[in-house]
Design a protein around this motif. Structure first.
Motif, PDB file in Angstrom:
ATOM      1  N   UNK A 250      -5.935   5.187  -2.557  1.00  0.00           N
ATOM      2  CA  UNK A 250      -6.014   3.714  -3.076  1.00  0.00           C
ATOM      3  C   UNK A 250      -4.278   3.002  -3.536  1.00  0.00           C
ATOM      4  N   UNK A 251      -4.661   2.359  -4.260  1.00  0.00           N
ATOM      5  CA  UNK A 251      -3.973   1.486  -3.937  1.00  0.00           C
ATOM      6  C   UNK A 251      -3.475   1.362  -5.819  1.00  0.00           C
ATOM      7  N   UNK A 252      -2.614   1.210  -7.029  1.00  0.00           N
ATOM      8  CA  UNK A 252      -2.357   0.144  -7.813  1.00  0.00           C
ATOM      9  C   UNK A 252      -1.751  -0.474  -7.994  1.00  0.00           C
ATOM     10  N   UNK A 253      -1.702  -1.544  -8.787  1.00  0.00           N
ATOM     11  CA  UNK A 253      -0.433  -2.672  -8.829  1.00  0.00           C
ATOM     12  C   UNK A 253      -0.458  -3.185 -10.220  1.00  0.00           C
ATOM     13  N   UNK A 273      -6.443  -3.975  -1.199  1.00  0.00           N
ATOM     14  CA  UNK A 273      -7.822  -3.766  -0.607  1.00  0.00           C
ATOM     15  C   UNK A 273      -7.300  -3.997   1.384  1.00  0.00           C
ATOM     16  N   UNK A 274      -6.799  -4.240   1.674  1.00  0.00           N
ATOM     17  CA  UNK A 274      -5.890  -4.697   2.501  1.00  0.00           C
ATOM     18  C   UNK A 274      -4.781  -3.290   3.013  1.00  0.00           C
ATOM     19  N   UNK A 275      -4.029  -3.028   2.364  1.00  0.00           N
ATOM     20  CA  UNK A 275      -3.189  -2.022   2.364  1.00  0.00           C
ATOM     21  C   UNK A 275      -4.351  -1.159   2.441  1.00  0.00           C
ATOM     22  N   UNK A 276      -4.776  -0.547   1.492  1.00  0.00           N
ATOM     23  CA  UNK A 276      -6.802   0.449   2.576  1.00  0.00           C
ATOM     24  C   UNK A 276      -6.298   0.885   2.970  1.00  0.00           C
TER      25      UNK A 276
END
Ligand code: TTP
Ligand code: MG
Length: 402
Positions: A250-253, A273-276
């Protein structure tokens, strides 16, 4: 847990030092290394000579040049720095197999079982620092402590070229007057929230009961702050080859400004989402459960998951699932952080590709991956992202005037 001996090594002004080692003409001079391609306008790091003028990481180049007009600006090459740091980790690995690379220029080493064999941890630190200096021409700082938190704090205390040891019985004394923001894990938001309550040092933070911290920040963050304030950290040093395969990605911003605009939140969700998706595909994995996390202005956190009957590894599908989760939500107050993750991972179940339209899309995604692998992250990305400043900033996208 028996007392451990943890070493943390952090390179000094890393990118600038690598450039100076390779180019004698730069030595002893103020040097800025800026990002390449999308972030050429900010300072990634500055040599200590430039820092004397007040130049700091993240400053705009023009602002930094105003402070230090004689500086030499060099465009960075991250692949080269990763390669150099790998040589550093090889040197470290001779003193213990329990080595965890933590970022592009820092790594932990668990010396508990091996320190005696090499004449003690302080002797190892001295020899290692000298080896890095003579073999690579690079300065580094080393910290020794009973856990990762304290070792990392120690390495930051006498930069550059420092060696600092904090023994277990010295931890409370060191933390007593330490500004909270100097502890790894207390970022600007926690700093501001704690400062607003009159807490500026770790000693003051340790005076606040864990129950009160939990009431302020929720159970997870509250407990974590209580441990940090006391210098408690039980995380093991995890050697790369022993790390368990990720169970979720996952990623957070954290938004540059709190917002209650669903369009901004959706755009950030798409960027994340693209990064995940890219990380999942790089790992040969796909997952069925998508979780969206929002943190509100007062730090309360909302998290909802949805499990599908198929496995996803395409950023757009992940986003689409996240968007549906968000669609059911009425925001109760402005949001400060957005996150999305995919769990229930499998390495056998790549996204189903036999449906013709999915197969077409898979080929497109694979082509984009190849372009981005070759020319850098986000060379190709969804056009929607270009229209949202927050997503653009997260992804460091530039809008080209076509
Ligand atoms: P740091 O270890 O934070 O910084 P540093 O090694 O340049 O300086 P110090 O002596 O204080 O440790 O980061 C390592 C490298 O990562 C740094 O040389 C440049 C890069 N970097 C960025 O590109 N952007 C950032 O925001 C930060 C913090 C670092
Ligand atoms: Mg560093």
């Amino acid at each position: 847990m028996a007392e451990r001996i943890i070493l943390h090594l952090d390179m000094d002004a890393f990118f600038a030092s690598v450039e100076s080692a390779a180019n004698p003409w730069l030595r002893g001079k103020p040097v800025f290394v800026c990002g390449n391609r999308h972030s050429r306008t900010v300072v990634a790091t500055a040599s200590y000579e430039a820092r004397a003028f007040g130049v700091r990481t993240g400053m705009a180049i023009h602002e930094a040049l105003a402070l230090c007009p004689s500086a030499i600006v060099v465009e960075g090459s991250p692949a080269k720095y990763a390669d150099v740091f790998q040589q550093v980790t090889q040197m470290m690995g001779r003193y213990s197999p329990t080595l965890e690379v933590y970022s592009i220029d820092e790594a932990f080493l668990d010396l508990t079982a091996t320190a005696e064999r090499f004449g003690g941890s302080l002797a190892i630190a001295r020899v290692l620092q000298e080896e890095v200096r003579t073999r690579l021409g690079l300065p580094c700082s080393i910290g020794l402590g009973p856990n990762k938190l304290i070792a990392k704090l120690a390495s930051s205390m006498k930069k550059p070229n420092g060696i600092t040891e904090i023994r277990a019985d010295e931890v409370q004394g060191v933390l007593a007057d330490l500004p909270i923001e100097e502890l790894c894990g207390i970022g600007p938001a926690f700093q501001a929230a704690l400062n607003a309550r009159g807490i500026t040092t770790c000693g003051e933070l340790a005076q606040v009961s864990p129950e009160r911290l939990i009431a302020w920040f929720g159970s997870c963050a509250g407990r974590q702050l209580a441990r940090l304030a006391r210098g408690i950290d039980e995380r093991p040093v995890v050697a790369g080859d022993q790390a368990p395969a990720a169970q979720s990605m996952g990623h957070l911003h954290t938004l540059s400004r709190d917002t209650d605009d669903p369009a901004v939140i959706r755009a950030v969700l798409l960027a994340l989402s693209e990064k995940v998706g890219r990380r999942l595909r790089a790992d040969g994995a796909a997952g069925r459960t998508v979780t969206v996390t929002l943190r509100y202005r007062d730090f309360t956190t909302y998290s909802r998951a949805r499990t599908l009957d198929r496995f996803l590894d395409d950023g757009y599908d992940i986003y689409d699932t996240g968007r549906r989760i968000l669609g059911r939500l009425r925001l109760s107050q402005p949001v400060r952080m957005v996150g999305i993750s995919v769990s229930g991972l499998s390495r056998e179940m790549r996204q189903q590709w036999w449906l013709p339209e999915v197969a077409r899309r898979s080929r497109l995604v694979a082509s984009c991956d190849r372009i981005n692998d070759r020319f850098g992250e986000a060379t190709v990305s969804p056009a929607t992202l270009l229209y949202d400043p927050e997503a653009r900033q997260h992804y460091q996208l530039k809008r080209y005037p076509f």
